[in-house]
Scaffold this motif. Structure first.
Motif, short mmCIF file in Angstrom:
data_model
loop_
_atom_site.label_atom_id
_atom_site.label_comp_id
_atom_site.label_asym_id
_atom_site.label_seq_id
_atom_site.Cartn_x
_atom_site.Cartn_y
_atom_site.Cartn_z
N ALA A 22 0.84 -1.20 0.00
CA ALA A 22 0.00 0.00 0.00
C ALA A 22 0.87 1.25 0.00
N ASN A 23 1.95 1.22 0.75
CA ASN A 23 2.88 2.35 0.79
C ASN A 23 3.60 2.49 -0.55
N ALA A 24 3.98 1.37 -1.16
CA ALA A 24 4.67 1.40 -2.45
C ALA A 24 3.80 2.02 -3.53
N LEU A 25 2.50 1.79 -3.46
CA LEU A 25 1.59 2.35 -4.46
C LEU A 25 1.50 3.87 -4.38
N LYS A 26 1.93 4.45 -3.27
CA LYS A 26 1.92 5.91 -3.10
C LYS A 26 3.18 6.56 -3.67
N GLN A 27 4.15 5.74 -4.06
CA GLN A 27 5.41 6.26 -4.58
C GLN A 27 5.26 6.66 -6.05
N GLN A 28 6.37 7.08 -6.67
CA GLN A 28 6.35 7.56 -8.06
C GLN A 28 6.45 6.40 -9.05
N TRP A 29 5.31 6.02 -9.62
CA TRP A 29 5.23 4.98 -10.65
C TRP A 29 5.24 5.64 -12.02
N PRO A 30 5.70 4.94 -13.04
CA PRO A 30 5.67 5.52 -14.39
C PRO A 30 4.27 5.89 -14.87
N ASP A 31 3.26 5.04 -14.58
CA ASP A 31 1.90 5.30 -15.07
C ASP A 31 0.88 4.83 -14.05
N LYS A 32 0.41 5.76 -13.25
CA LYS A 32 -0.60 5.41 -12.24
C LYS A 32 -2.00 5.30 -12.83
N THR A 33 -2.13 5.59 -14.12
CA THR A 33 -3.45 5.46 -14.76
C THR A 33 -3.58 4.13 -15.50
N ALA A 34 -2.52 3.35 -15.54
CA ALA A 34 -2.56 2.06 -16.24
C ALA A 34 -3.58 1.14 -15.57
N PRO A 35 -4.34 0.39 -16.37
CA PRO A 35 -5.35 -0.50 -15.79
C PRO A 35 -4.78 -1.49 -14.77
#
Length: 89
Positions: A22-35
């Motif tokens: 859950a914490n990792a999902l709050k970090q900077q991902w390349p595309d947070k809109t990806a399905p």
């Protein structure tokens, strides 16, 4: 088994639990809109609430991290080589 993620800001994080996921999902991902990201976030939130299997949520996170190329590949340990040798005929 824990996985290491390297985010867009070059920070790394070892993720071995749903809370860490859950914490990792709050970090900077390349595309947070990806399905796949959206689905992983949904499953991780459900797992934190206790209404989804943690393994399913963790696998979804790992799959999406691999898809977005932020999963840090780890070399196989010697134990894997030993088990492969024992299992082969």
């Amino acid at each position: 088994m824990p996985v290491t993620l390297r985010f867009c800001d070059n920070k790394t994080m070892l993720v071995g639990s749903v809370a860490e996921a859950a914490n990792a999902l709050k970090q900077q991902w390349p595309d947070k809109t990806a399905p796949g990201y959206v689905e992983a976030a949904r499953l991780v939130a459900l797992a934190v609430d206790g209404t989804c299997c943690q393994r399913i949520a963790f696998d979804a996170l790992t799959r999406e991290a691999r898809q977005q190329n932020i999963l840090v590949a780890r070399p196989k340990s010697r134990a894997h080589d030993w088990l492969d040798a024992v299992a082969s005929p």
